[in-house]
Write an enzyme that holds these catalytic residues in place. Structure first.
Site, PDB file in Angstrom:
ATOM      1  N   CYS A 159      50.517  57.334  42.231  1.00 51.72           N
ATOM      2  CA  CYS A 159      49.814  56.400  43.110  1.00 51.72           C
ATOM      3  C   CYS A 159      50.660  55.881  44.274  1.00 51.72           C
ATOM      4  O   CYS A 159      50.141  55.151  45.115  1.00 51.72           O
ATOM      5  CB  CYS A 159      49.284  55.221  42.297  1.00 51.72           C
ATOM      6  SG  CYS A 159      48.572  55.725  40.732  1.00 51.72           S
ATOM      7  N   HIS A 292      47.588  46.514  45.192  1.00 52.54           N
ATOM      8  CA  HIS A 292      47.276  47.798  44.556  1.00 52.54           C
ATOM      9  C   HIS A 292      45.949  47.646  43.812  1.00 52.54           C
ATOM     10  O   HIS A 292      45.093  48.512  43.891  1.00 52.54           O
ATOM     11  CB  HIS A 292      48.401  48.176  43.612  1.00 52.54           C
ATOM     12  CG  HIS A 292      48.304  49.569  43.053  1.00 52.54           C
ATOM     13  ND1 HIS A 292      48.204  50.693  43.854  1.00 52.54           N
ATOM     14  CD2 HIS A 292      48.304  50.028  41.781  1.00 52.54           C
ATOM     15  CE1 HIS A 292      48.151  51.771  43.095  1.00 52.54           C
ATOM     16  NE2 HIS A 292      48.207  51.408  41.831  1.00 52.54           N
ATOM     17  N   HIS A 329      40.218  54.398  43.608  1.00 50.58           N
ATOM     18  CA  HIS A 329      41.648  54.706  43.597  1.00 50.58           C
ATOM     19  C   HIS A 329      41.828  56.140  44.064  1.00 50.58           C
ATOM     20  O   HIS A 329      41.424  57.077  43.366  1.00 50.58           O
ATOM     21  CB  HIS A 329      42.170  54.525  42.164  1.00 50.58           C
ATOM     22  CG  HIS A 329      43.663  54.514  42.065  1.00 50.58           C
ATOM     23  ND1 HIS A 329      44.511  54.946  43.063  1.00 50.58           N
ATOM     24  CD2 HIS A 329      44.472  54.103  41.043  1.00 50.58           C
ATOM     25  CE1 HIS A 329      45.755  54.804  42.680  1.00 50.58           C
ATOM     26  NE2 HIS A 329      45.762  54.294  41.454  1.00 50.58           N
TER      27      HIS A 329
END
Lengths: 403, 406
Positions: A159, A292, A329
């Site tokens: 990520c 995030h 995401h």
């Protein structure tokens, strides 16, 4: 704020469609792009929602059969990069330009097709399915399309892939290795990651709800985002419009667990502190944070701890945007898309919301999450954008308004 | 204030020679690859290979338990190789103390943890997505190796994973070098890891990228040779412990002097390009900016692996840059295989005085290339070497390493 590196171009492909305008419009409306999707047959999977790039944008352009062997992620990447370069007005891209890219899936969907064919589940294995399957595919595709001759490097750190690419791009500009850096990321939906996150019970059956009391996991998404970065001197010399200043960036590692962040947020806090130090501003110089914010219980809690460590009591008052609440995401490329989202908010002075889903913010994580309606904030000076990843990597990026 | 000097002070490798650097050095001196069988998989029969699927790979019997934590039982092969190589590098460096917040990890992988990814894909396809193992998924990400190294050693600085195929090992080394030179870290581990899964071997074979078995069944990578027809697949891990200003607890194995990165936009996604002039200009300009004179380079440790296009591109760049007065060129990938970063190990060992011989398959130099896979067998190691890494897909990286006369 340190202001020797600036942003002069932005490009994006997302669940809202192609282009920065589509992205900004969708963000300000605050309506989620997470829903049913058709990138693959998900009937056998545990969950059934994701943020998918609209089909008319994702499919290959009509043209010669002997065209480049581009994957879905390659197409996203090149489209976003071209938009960014055109917007920046960078006429010459060549020896002193580098491409710094992030991807955690590369051509994995195409590899899945190839694998199915090899295993006799339909079709014949085709060269195009595996020719560009590597994680460096999207970054290389951008470099080829723009005829770049400077450094080209793809990072695949889950990520934080694209945000690490931006750290590397900033370093290359500071060192003088390049005058222009094309930094970004691209990822596409695929079954391995969809099933994998479901195996961890990390995926919400509904669109994700970062920082809510009843949050139940993340939603996956796909797309690409690219920023054109250059030295302030070069931008000034050619009369470029400066969209923002890229003040500082840093990366750390929790070194504690492969899939769960350090619950104390120490590594993430260290990354933020170092990024602020390199940007030559204090924590009080940050006016909002793009978190995030995946919507998993562990991530949001750990990130809150990191914000508390850095901002102290002020952590409760700094407005927070959580782009994954709208676009899911994007895994490796999430850092670049969220950086672009953060810059759009900074420039317009309006913070994008996440949908008001009728459930409260987790009282144990009392952040000022912008939700329901977009929020106009006068005098925004700087934004912090954070990302946390599998393997424990943390990144922090600091952008500011131009002087 | 001038930038600090940066040194490799530890080297570790997991390869076809186990964890034994002396055995690796002997193979390099002989110029002979030690090919072994890949783990067989009935799903990927080796129809064109009577001897089965082979590569320069760690033996399936290799026992790494002495170099792994107990948690390794859930690790992918990539993570096991990388963690073991990292521990070996640190031991080689004399078990230095380090500040965990000021130490970084940069790992490169071309193929990623293929075994776990293949298992997950197979489970989804032929069983059910619900049966995917969470442990396999966690360790199938490209940065699993780098993450596991950090966890095992407690390293909390930046953690980088580069995926840039054949250019990866040099890029990982340069990532650590750059951060140490800028003072952003005091030490770091630069590593590379790859697995040799039968599916990967079958895919490369399908595209005729691998060296073909001769009449005697032997598979030979023949860099710069007229009969070259592909590379031999390598696997394993190599790790370098790198320190600012060097000499903490162990000897200095090499000094990292300069690096150059570039790209060849003529390269198709799956193959080498042909922009000799562009790459040569990039290398020449980069060395000049770094203050490295061409005639100071005594040996080129070439990334040529025996492919038609790759070797031609490499030879063209070397001809263009060095002209007729070229340094000796050695081609260790004939021994260590492509992937697994054996080339980094070969370069560091060479600087330590280990000879590199002419590869056994290189007996008919291709006259069109004007570059030959030579040898360095002198008692004295080269003072300065250039390690080259041209990649399919277009990336290019070079690093200059100096001998340390400790």
């Amino acid at each position: 704020m340190r202001s020797d590196v600036v942003v002069t171009g932005l490009g994006a492909v997302s669940g809202f469609g192609a282009g920065v305008l589509a992205l900004e419009t969708g963000l300000l409306r605050g309506e989620t792009a997470i829903g049913d999707f058709g990138a693959f047959d998900h009937s056998r999977h545990r969950t059934h929602v994701a943020s998918e790039v609209p089909a008319e944008i994702a499919r290959p352009a009509v043209g010669s059969k002997r065209g480049p062997a581009w994957t879905r992620a390659d197409r996203f990447a090149v489209r976003a990069a071209q938009e960014a370069v055109d917007a920046a007005g960078v006429a010459e891209v060549g020896a002193e330009t580098g491409v710094f890219f992030g991807s955690s899936t590369g051509g994995l969907p195409e590899s899945e097709e190839y694998f199915a064919a090899v295993r006799g589940h339909g079709g014949r294995p085709q060269a195009r399915q595996v020719a560009a399957q590597s994680n460096d595919g999207p970054g290389n595709a951008v470099a080829r399309a723009l005829a770049v001759r400077g450094p080209v490097e793809t990072f695949s750190s889950a990520c934080t892939s694209a945000s690490l690419a931006m750290v590397a791009a900033l370093d290359a500009l500071h060192s003088g290795e390049v005058d222009v850096a094309i930094a970004g990321g691209a990822d596409s939906l695929c079954q391995v990651t969809y099933a994998g996150f479901n195996s961890l019970r990390s995926v919400d059956a509904q669109p994700c709800r970062p920082y809510r009391a009843d949050r139940a996991g993340l939603s996956l998404g796909e797309g690409a985002a690219v920023l054109v970065l250059e030295t302030a001197e070069r931008a000034a010399a050619r009369g470029a419009e400066v969209l923002a200043v890229f003040g500082g960036a840093a990366a750390t590692c929790d070194a504690s667990h492969m899939s769960a962040p350090d619950p104390e947020g120490r590594g993430a806090a260290l990354a933020i502190e170092r990024a602020l130090q390199r940007a030559e501003i204090g924590a009080d110089g940050i006016d909002f944070v793009n978190v995030h914010g995946t919507g998993t219980p562990h991530n949001d809690r750990a990130e809150w701890q990191a914000l508390l460590r850095v901002f102290g009591d002020r952590a409760r008052a700094i407005p927070v945007t959580a782009t994954k609440g709208l676009l899911g995401h994007l895994l490796g490329s999430s850092g670049s898309l969220e950086a672009v989202a953060a810059l759009l908010c900074l420039r317009r002075g309006i913070l994008h919301p996440v949908p008001d889903v009728g459930t409260p913010i987790d009282p144990d994580l009392p952040i000022d999450l912008v939700h329901g309606d977009a929020r106009e904030v006068a005098g925004l000076r700087a934004v912090l954008s954070t990302n946390l990843a599998f393997g424990g990597t943390n990144t922090a990026l600091v952008f500011g308004v131009p002087a | 204030m001038s930038a600090p000097r940066v040194f490799v002070t530890g080297l570790g490798a997991v390869s076809a020679h186990g964890t034994d650097l002396d055995q690796l050095a002997q193979a390099l001196a002989r110029g002979e690859a030690q090919l072994g069988p890949l783990v067989e998989d009935a799903d990927y029969p080796a129809r064109r290979r009577p001897a089965g699927r082979r590569g320069v790979v760690p033996s399936a019997d290799l026992d790494l338990r002495a170099w792994l934590p107990r948690s390794a039982r859930r690790m992918s092969a990539s993570s096991k190789y990388a963690v073991a190589a990292a521990r070996l590098a640190l031991e080689d460096a004399g078990a230095p103390e380090f500040d965990p917040d000021a130490t970084i990890v940069a790992c490169a992988t071309a193929l990623g943890p293929t075994d776990y990814t293949e298992k997950i894909a197979k489970t989804i396809l032929e069983a059910s997505p619900a049966q995917v193992s969470p442990f396999q998924f966690t360790d199938c990400v490209a940065n699993a190796a780098a993450g596991q190294i950090a966890i095992d050693r407690g390293i909390r600085g930046a953690n980088w994973t580069t995926c840039q195929r054949e250019a990866g090992p040099v890029l990982a080394l340069l990532r650590v070098f750059d951060q140490l030179r800028r003072g952003e870290a005091d030490a770091g581990l630069a590593g590379t890891v790859d697995e040799a899964h039968p599916l990967v071997h079958a895919t490369f074979d399908r595209f005729r990228a691998l060296a073909r078995p001769g009449a005697d069944g032997a598979e030979l990578a023949r860099p710069f040779d007229a009969r070259r027809d592909g590379f031999v697949l390598g696997a394993g891990a190599t790790a370098c412990w790198i320190e600012r200003d060097g000499l903490r607890n162990g000897r200095r194995r090499a000094e990292i002097v300069a690096g150059v990165r570039g790209f060849d936009p003529s390269a198709p996604p799956h193959d080498y390009g042909a922009d000799v002039a562009g790459l040569a200009a990039r290398l020449r300009g980069g060395l000049e900016r770094a203050g490295v004179s061409l005639d100071s380079i005594e040996c080129v440790v070439s990334g040529a692996a025996g492919t038609r296009r790759g070797d031609a591109l490499e030879a063209g760049v070397l001809r263009d840059v060095f002209g007729p007065q070229r340094p000796t060129v050695v081609a260790p990938k004939a021994v260590v295989g492509e992937f697994g970063a054996g080339i980094l190990g070969a370069a560091v060992l060479l600087l330590g005085g280990c000879p590199i011989g002419v590869p056994v398959g290189c007996t008919e130099p291709d006259p069109r290339l004007e570059v030959t896979a030579g040898s360095w067998t002198s008692d004295t190691a080269p003072r300065r070497i250039l390690v080259t890494a041209l990649s399919t897909g277009g990336a290019a990286a070079w690093v200059v390493l100096d001998r340390c006369d400790d």
